[in-house]
Design an enzyme around this catalytic site. Structure first.
Site, PDB file in Angstrom:
ATOM      1  N   HIS A 228     -11.367  -5.012   8.655  1.00  0.00           N
ATOM      2  CA  HIS A 228     -11.909  -4.830   7.305  1.00  0.00           C
ATOM      3  C   HIS A 228     -13.216  -4.054   7.289  1.00  0.00           C
ATOM      4  O   HIS A 228     -13.879  -4.012   6.262  1.00  0.00           O
ATOM      5  CB  HIS A 228     -12.178  -6.193   6.653  1.00  0.00           C
ATOM      6  CG  HIS A 228     -10.959  -6.928   6.226  1.00  0.00           C
ATOM      7  ND1 HIS A 228     -10.003  -7.368   7.107  1.00  0.00           N
ATOM      8  CD2 HIS A 228     -10.516  -7.293   4.993  1.00  0.00           C
ATOM      9  CE1 HIS A 228      -9.036  -7.992   6.436  1.00  0.00           C
ATOM     10  NE2 HIS A 228      -9.323  -7.954   5.149  1.00  0.00           N
TER      11      HIS A 228
ATOM     12  N   GLU B 223       0.801  -1.225   0.000  1.00  0.00           N
ATOM     13  CA  GLU B 223       0.000   0.000   0.000  1.00  0.00           C
ATOM     14  C   GLU B 223       0.834   1.275   0.000  1.00  0.00           C
ATOM     15  O   GLU B 223       0.538   2.227  -0.713  1.00  0.00           O
ATOM     16  CB  GLU B 223      -0.966   0.010   1.197  1.00  0.00           C
ATOM     17  CG  GLU B 223      -2.145  -0.956   1.055  1.00  0.00           C
ATOM     18  CD  GLU B 223      -1.782  -2.408   1.323  1.00  0.00           C
ATOM     19  OE1 GLU B 223      -0.638  -2.685   1.767  1.00  0.00           O
ATOM     20  OE2 GLU B 223      -2.639  -3.287   1.084  1.00  0.00           O
TER      21      GLU B 223
END
Lengths: 341, 325
Positions: free
Chosen positions: B129, B60
Site C-alpha cells: 500500500h 480494478e
C-alpha cells in the site's frame, strides 16, 4: 462534442426473419469464409506475416448476430476477429492491407491481424489479449445507457476467455448496473490448443450467468438461424433496458489456433473435425435456403463467385498499398489535444 | 484565491468538471456513499447522483476497462483506483489498451480517461500500500503522467487532465492530501502539461522533485541556505510525461550541479532517466555527476523507523548536495 443521432434497428423487438434477412446472413457468412480462406493461403505462401487466427467454421455466429446491429451498436472482438468485422460491414481491402502491414490498412500497418478496429462501424477492436474485451464492452454499454441511445454492445469472447478474471469482473458489473450488453461466448471447444474439458470443469459457459444474476442461453453456433433468433432476443432485451444476457454459441474451429492446419494435430482427432464439418454452417443454411425456395443453388454459386471476386479485388488493393514510411513510426502515440476546450 | 487543502482542491476540480461537461462521470471503489478513501470525492454523490458518481465492486481491471470502453464511446470518465499499488491488477487494461490503442488503431481510437491513484509511503501501510510507481508508468509511451505537489497545481492539473484526449495517470501523494495552499477559484483555471516550475531560485545546485519529493527538496534548500551557505534552486516537474527538460537544462546550465529527489526506487527509476537526459544535454556544464536521492531498494517495511529509513529525507538531500562540492 456533437454526436450523430443514433440509429436503432427496428424498435425493441427482434426483426422478423424475412427472406431478405436470410439472404443477408448467408452472404455475410460466405464473405467471411472467402476472406479467411484466401487469407490462409496468403499466410501459407508467406505473403502475410505474423499470426493469423482464422474464423473458418464459426461464421454462423458473427453473421447471425451482426445482422441485428447498426453502425451505432458496438462490438468488442477477439484475436480471432476477422469474421466479426467482415460481418459488421468492414472494408475488405483495408482489412487485407492491415494483414499485410501496409499503410492502406485500417491501422496503417501498426496493428496487424489481432488489432484491427473500425470505430465508424462500431467495431472497437480486435484484441491480442485474451479477455481484454469484456471490461471495454461494458464501458461502451455504460455510455449507451447513460446517453439513452437504445444502442447495445456485443462482447465476443471465447471459452478460453471465460476463465479470465476480466470476464468475471465485467459480467458482475453489467448485471449489477443493468447494462445493455450481450456477452456472446463463441465456444469453439478450445482455448488455444487446450480442449474445453481440460481448461474448465463446466460444459456450458452459459451456466456461469447464474452466478451474476443474468440469463444464460446455449445455442447451436453452427445454425445461423438459431443464432439469429437467440441473439435477437438477447439484443432486444438489452435495447428494452432489461440488462445483459450471456449467450453461448457452440461452434468449432476448423483450422488451428494459428494458421490453416487443423488436421493431424496432437490436441484433437481428425474424426472430430470431420464430424463437425458435416454440419458446416454455410452448407446448413444453404440447404435451408434451397428448401425454403429463398435461393437456388445457381444463385448461391453466383454469390460465391461475386464475393470471391470482391475478395481478390481487396487483396489486389492491399498488395498495391505502400508500406508505412519510417517517418510514420512516431505518429499517433498521443492524440493531439488542442489544450483547454 | 482561496486557501484549501489538496483533497479539497482536487474535489473542487472534479466538481467543476462534472458541472462543465455532461460526459464526465466518476467510477471507483467507495467513491460515492463513503466519499473516497482519502475523502476526495466526499459529497459528490449527493450533488451529482448515482448516475455520475458510481460505486463499483473491487475489480480494478474491470473498472479501468469500463472507463476505457466508455471513453472510446465518447464519454470523459474518471476512474479512482484507491492506491497506485492496486493498479497492478489493472495493468493489462492500462498498458495494453489505454496506452496503445490510439497508436495501433491508426489514430481512430481516443481514450480520454483520467485514472486517479494515491501514491507514496509514510503511513505504515507496508509494502502492498505504500509504493511510488510513477517511474513504471512513465516508461510507457501513450500515457500522460501527472504528479502535482500542491493544491493549486492539483486543481489546475486535474481540470486539465479532463480536457486531454489521452489517458492520464493522475498520481496523488498521500502526504500531500492535507497540505494547504492558495488555490485560484476561477473555474477556467488550468495548469498546462509539460511546464515545470522553479519553486525556489538559486545559483549553486538544482534540486529536481515532483509530487511529494518537492517538499523534501524545498526543506533541504532551506537547510542548505541557513546552515551551509549553499543557494539551491528547486524545480517541480509537475508532469513526467510530457517532461519539461528545457526548464531543467536551463537551471543546470546555471548551477552546474543537479540532484534528483524521488520516493520511487532508484534502480531503473525515473531519476535515472532524468540523470541520463541531463548528461546527454548538459554534460559540459556539469561540475559533478548527477546525484539521485531515492527510496531504498526494498519493499516498503511496516515498522515506523524502518519505513522512515526507506524513504528519502531532506537530510539525505543535504548530504548529497554537500558531497558534490
Amino acid at each position: 462534442m456533437p454526436r450523430r443521432k443514433s440509429k436503432v434497428a427496428d424498435g425493441t423487438n427482434p426483426p422478423a426473419l424475412t427472406d431478405d434477412v436470410l439472404r443477408d446472413i448467408f452472404e455475410r457468412m460466405v464473405r467471411i469464409r472467402s476472406f479467411e480462406e484466401e487469407a490462409g493461403k496468403l499466410m501459407e505462401s508467406g505473403r502475410i506475416p505474423g499470426a493469423l487466427h482464422l474464423y473458418v467454421g464459426e461464421e454462423a455466429v458473427a453473421a447471425g448476430v451482426m445482422v441485428h446491429l447498426t453502425d451505432d451498436d458496438q462490438i468488442t472482438s477477439t484475436h480471432r476477429g476477422h469474421g466479426h468485422l467482415v460481418a459488421k460491414g468492414g472494408d475488405l481491402g483495408r482489412m487485407y492491407a492491415e494483414l499485410f502491414g501496409k499503410a492502406g490498412g485500417y491501422c496503417k500497418g501498426k496493428g496487424g491481424s489481432m488489432h484491427i478496429s473500425d470505430v465508424e462501424k462500431g467495431m472497437l477492436g480486435a484484441n491480442g489479449i485474451v479477455g481484454a474485451g469484456p471490461p471495454i464492452a461494458i464501458g461502451a454499454a455504460f455510455s449507451n445507457k447513460y446517453r439513452g441511445t437504445g444502442n447495445v454492445t456485443v462482447c465476443f469472447f471465447g471459452d478460453g476467455a471465460s476463465n479470465e478474471g476480466t470476464f468475471h469482473e465485467a459480467a458482475n458489473m453489467a448485471a449489477l448496473y443493468g447494462l445493455p450488453v450481450i456477452f456472446l461466448c463463441e465456444n469453439n471447444g478450445f482455448g488455444e490448443y487446450t480442449r474445453q474439458d481440460r481448461h474448465q470443469a463446466i460444459r456450458d459457459v452459459a451456466d456461469r450467468a447464474a452466478g451474476y444474476g443474468m440469463p444464460g442461453v446455449v445455442v447451436d453456433g453452427m445454425d445461423a438461424v438459431a443464432v439469429y433468433e437467440t441473439a435477437g432476443e438477447a439484443i432486444a432485451r438489452a435495447r428494452r433496458g432489461e440488462g445483459p444476457t450471456l449467450v453461448e454459441a457452440k461452434t468449432y474451429r476448423y483450422f488451428d489456433h494459428v494458421g490453416v492446419r487443423g488436421m493431424g494435430v496432437v490436441y484433437r482427432d481428425d474424426s472430430e473435425v470431420l464430424e463437425w464439418r458435416k454440419r458446416d454452417p454455410i452448407d446448413l443454411l444453404g440447404s435451408r435456403l434451397e428448401e425454403l425456395g429463398v435461393m437456388t443453388r445457381e444463385q448461391m454459386d453466383t454469390l460465391q463467385e461475386r464475393v470471391l471476386f470482391e475478395v481478390r479485388e481487396a487483396i489486389a488493393f492491399a498488395e498495391a498499398s505502400p508500406d508505412p514510411t519510417p517517418d510514420q513510426l512516431l505518429e499517433d502515440v498521443y492524440t493531439v489535444t488542442a489544450g483547454a476546450r | 484565491m482561496v486557501e484549501m487543502r489538496m483533497r479539497d482542491a482536487l474535489r473542487e476540480a472534479l466538481r467543476e468538471e462534472l458541472l462543465r461537461d455532461e460526459r464526465v462521470f466518476l467510477l471507483g471503489e467507495d467513491i460515492g456513499l463513503y466519499g473516497g478513501s482519502y475523502t476526495v470525492t466526499k459529497g459528490l454523490l449527493d450533488e451529482f447522483g448515482a448516475k455520475r458518481v458510481i460505486d463499483t465492486p473491487i475489480a480494478e481491471s474491470g473498472i479501468v476497462g469500463a472507463g476505457i470502453g466508455a471513453a472510446m464511446a465518447g464519454m470523459r470518465p474518471m476512474v479512482e483506483l484507491m492506491t497506485i499499488n492496486f493498479s497492478f491488477l489493472a495493468m493489462d487494461q492500462i498498458v495494453n489498451n489505454a496506452a496503445k490503442l490510439h497508436y495501433m488503431s491508426n489514430g481512430q481510437i481516443n481514450i480520454p480517461l483520467v485514472i486517479r491513484m494515491a501514491s507514496g509511503g509514510g503511513s505504515q501501510l507496508a509494502a502492498t500500500h505504500s509504493h511510488s510507481l510513477e517511474g513504471m508508468y512513465a516508461h510507457f509511451p501513450g500515457l500522460r503522467i501527472v504528479c502535482p505537489s500542491n493544491p493549486a497545481d492539483g486543481k489546475g492539473l486535474l481540470k486539465r487532465a479532463f480536457r486531454d484526449d489521452n489517458t492520464v495517470i493522475f498520481i496523488e501523494h498521500t502526504a500531500n492530501y492535507s497540505l494547504k495552499g492558495e488555490v485560484p477559484d476561477d473555474e477556467d483555471y488550468l495548469v498546462e502539461f509539460g511546464k515545470a516550475t522553479v519553486v525556489r531560485e538559486g545559483t549553486d545546485v538544482t534540486l529536481i522533485g515532483y509530487s511529494g519529493s518537492v517538499h523534501q527538496a524545498t526543506r533541504a534548500a532551506t537547510m542548505l541556505a541557513e546552515q551551509e551557505d549553499v543557494d539551491a534552486e528547486v524545480i517541480d516537474l509537475r508532469t513526467l510525461r510530457p517532461l519539461d527538460m528545457d526548464t531543467v537544462i536551463a537551471s543546470v546550465k546555471k548551477t552546474n550541479r543537479a540532484v534528483v529527489v524521488e520516493d520511487d526506487w532508484k534502480f531503473g527509476g525515473f531519476g535515472g532517466e532524468l540523470s541520463a537526459q541531463i548528461m546527454e544535454q548538459a554534460f559540459d556544464w556539469l561540475d559533478a555527476p548527477v546525484a539521485r536521492v531515492s527510496g531504498k531498494d526494498v519493499p516498503m517495511p511496516y515498522n515506523r523507523n524502518l519505513e522512515f529509513a526507506a524513504l528519502p529525507s531532506e537530510e539525505d538531500v543535504v548530504d548529497a548536495v554537500l558531497s558534490m562540492f
